[in-house]
Design a protein around this motif. Structure first.
Motif, mmCIF file in Angstrom:
data_model
loop_
_atom_site.group_PDB
_atom_site.id
_atom_site.type_symbol
_atom_site.label_atom_id
_atom_site.label_comp_id
_atom_site.label_asym_id
_atom_site.label_seq_id
_atom_site.Cartn_x
_atom_site.Cartn_y
_atom_site.Cartn_z
ATOM 1 N N ALA A 113 110.882 69.183 47.527
ATOM 2 C CA ALA A 113 110.443 68.498 46.306
ATOM 3 C C ALA A 113 110.049 67.072 46.653
ATOM 4 O O ALA A 113 110.299 66.595 47.762
ATOM 5 C CB ALA A 113 111.562 68.475 45.266
ATOM 6 N N ILE A 114 109.460 66.416 45.677
ATOM 7 C CA ILE A 114 109.313 64.961 45.754
ATOM 8 C C ILE A 114 110.574 64.364 45.144
ATOM 9 O O ILE A 114 110.961 64.738 44.031
ATOM 10 C CB ILE A 114 108.067 64.476 45.004
ATOM 11 N N TYR A 115 111.188 63.455 45.861
ATOM 12 C CA TYR A 115 112.426 62.829 45.414
ATOM 13 C C TYR A 115 112.142 61.423 44.917
ATOM 14 O O TYR A 115 111.486 60.626 45.598
ATOM 15 C CB TYR A 115 113.442 62.797 46.554
ATOM 16 N N TYR A 116 112.683 61.141 43.726
ATOM 17 C CA TYR A 116 112.450 59.867 43.077
ATOM 18 C C TYR A 116 113.755 59.111 42.873
ATOM 19 O O TYR A 116 114.774 59.698 42.496
ATOM 20 C CB TYR A 116 111.808 60.073 41.707
ATOM 21 N N CYS A 117 113.672 57.831 43.075
ATOM 22 C CA CYS A 117 114.768 56.924 42.789
ATOM 23 C C CYS A 117 114.527 56.312 41.410
ATOM 24 O O CYS A 117 113.370 56.065 41.037
ATOM 25 C CB CYS A 117 114.748 55.842 43.874
ATOM 26 N N ALA A 118 115.595 56.094 40.654
ATOM 27 C CA ALA A 118 115.451 55.537 39.315
ATOM 28 C C ALA A 118 116.585 54.559 39.026
ATOM 29 O O ALA A 118 117.673 54.676 39.600
ATOM 30 C CB ALA A 118 115.451 56.648 38.276
ATOM 31 N N ALA A 119 116.310 53.624 38.118
ATOM 32 C CA ALA A 119 117.302 52.604 37.765
ATOM 33 C C ALA A 119 117.356 52.420 36.257
ATOM 34 O O ALA A 119 116.344 52.517 35.566
ATOM 35 C CB ALA A 119 116.944 51.273 38.421
ATOM 36 N N ASP A 120 118.568 52.144 35.769
ATOM 37 C CA ASP A 120 118.731 51.847 34.346
ATOM 38 C C ASP A 120 119.960 50.979 34.146
ATOM 39 O O ASP A 120 120.956 51.138 34.859
ATOM 40 C CB ASP A 120 118.850 53.138 33.537
ATOM 41 N N ILE A 121 119.897 50.119 33.120
ATOM 42 C CA ILE A 121 120.977 49.176 32.864
ATOM 43 C C ILE A 121 122.170 49.835 32.199
ATOM 44 O O ILE A 121 123.291 49.308 32.251
ATOM 45 C CB ILE A 121 120.472 48.002 31.999
ATOM 46 N N TYR A 179 122.840 47.651 37.643
ATOM 47 C CA TYR A 179 122.108 48.860 37.284
ATOM 48 C C TYR A 179 122.744 50.127 37.844
ATOM 49 O O TYR A 179 123.142 50.174 39.014
ATOM 50 C CB TYR A 179 120.662 48.772 37.789
ATOM 51 N N ALA A 180 122.803 51.133 36.992
ATOM 52 C CA ALA A 180 123.074 52.477 37.472
ATOM 53 C C ALA A 180 121.824 52.997 38.165
ATOM 54 O O ALA A 180 120.703 52.646 37.783
ATOM 55 C CB ALA A 180 123.450 53.391 36.316
ATOM 56 N N MET A 181 122.027 53.816 39.175
ATOM 57 C CA MET A 181 120.912 54.348 39.939
ATOM 58 C C MET A 181 120.980 55.865 39.969
ATOM 59 O O MET A 181 122.074 56.447 39.955
ATOM 60 C CB MET A 181 120.947 53.813 41.373
ATOM 61 N N GLY A 182 119.821 56.473 40.021
ATOM 62 C CA GLY A 182 119.768 57.920 40.049
ATOM 63 C C GLY A 182 118.746 58.429 41.044
ATOM 64 O O GLY A 182 117.818 57.707 41.421
ATOM 65 N N TRP A 183 118.955 59.655 41.463
ATOM 66 C CA TRP A 183 117.959 60.384 42.257
ATOM 67 C C TRP A 183 117.551 61.620 41.455
ATOM 68 O O TRP A 183 118.405 62.338 40.927
ATOM 69 C CB TRP A 183 118.511 60.820 43.607
ATOM 70 N N PHE A 184 116.252 61.844 41.413
ATOM 71 C CA PHE A 184 115.692 63.006 40.759
ATOM 72 C C PHE A 184 114.725 63.672 41.723
ATOM 73 O O PHE A 184 114.331 63.075 42.731
ATOM 74 C CB PHE A 184 114.949 62.595 39.477
ATOM 75 N N ARG A 185 114.336 64.895 41.410
ATOM 76 C CA ARG A 185 113.348 65.561 42.248
ATOM 77 C C ARG A 185 112.453 66.454 41.392
ATOM 78 O O ARG A 185 112.852 66.899 40.317
ATOM 79 C CB ARG A 185 114.023 66.382 43.350
#
Length: 120
Positions: free
Chosen positions: A92-100, A32-38
């Protein structure tokens, strides 16, 4: 089921550093690719950083380039976001995310977020 759990948020002063972590479970993490968002109060969620499944390539928003570093440990199912020289606008609120997908346009899985507050 897939779970992404962020940790490491807190209250810091401008110029300080903070390291966020995201622990993934319920998926073959190394695929999985991983991302950080806020998301800041009253604003839309925005991209911060992303990393390919291998860890070989990272991407950053212009606003954090040179200050934030994203890394991953496929043996531990974790991704980190090292944040240096923090500014009030990083609050901010920081979110971790995953996608194939190799380079996701949208992410399938999201964590619940961790609050980062930077006082000026």
């Amino acid at each position: 089921q897939v779970q992404l759990v962020e940790s490491g948020g807190g209250l810091v002063q401008a110029g300080d550093s903070l390291r966020l972590s995201c622990l993934a479970s319920g998926l073959t993490f190394r695929r999985y690719a991983m991302g950080w968002f806020r998301q800041a109060p009253g604003k839309e969620r925005e991209f911060v950083a992303a990393i390919r499944w291998s860890g070989s390539t990272t991407y950053y928003a212009d606003s954090v380039k040179g200050r934030f570093t994203m890394s991953r440990d496929n043996a531990k199912n974790t991704v980190d976001l090292q944040m240096n020289s923090l500014k009030a606008e990083d609050t901010a609120i920081y979110y971790c995310a995953a996608d194939i997908a190799l380079v996701p346009k949208e992410y399938d899985y999201w964590g619940q977020g961790t609050q980062v507050t930077v006082s000026s």
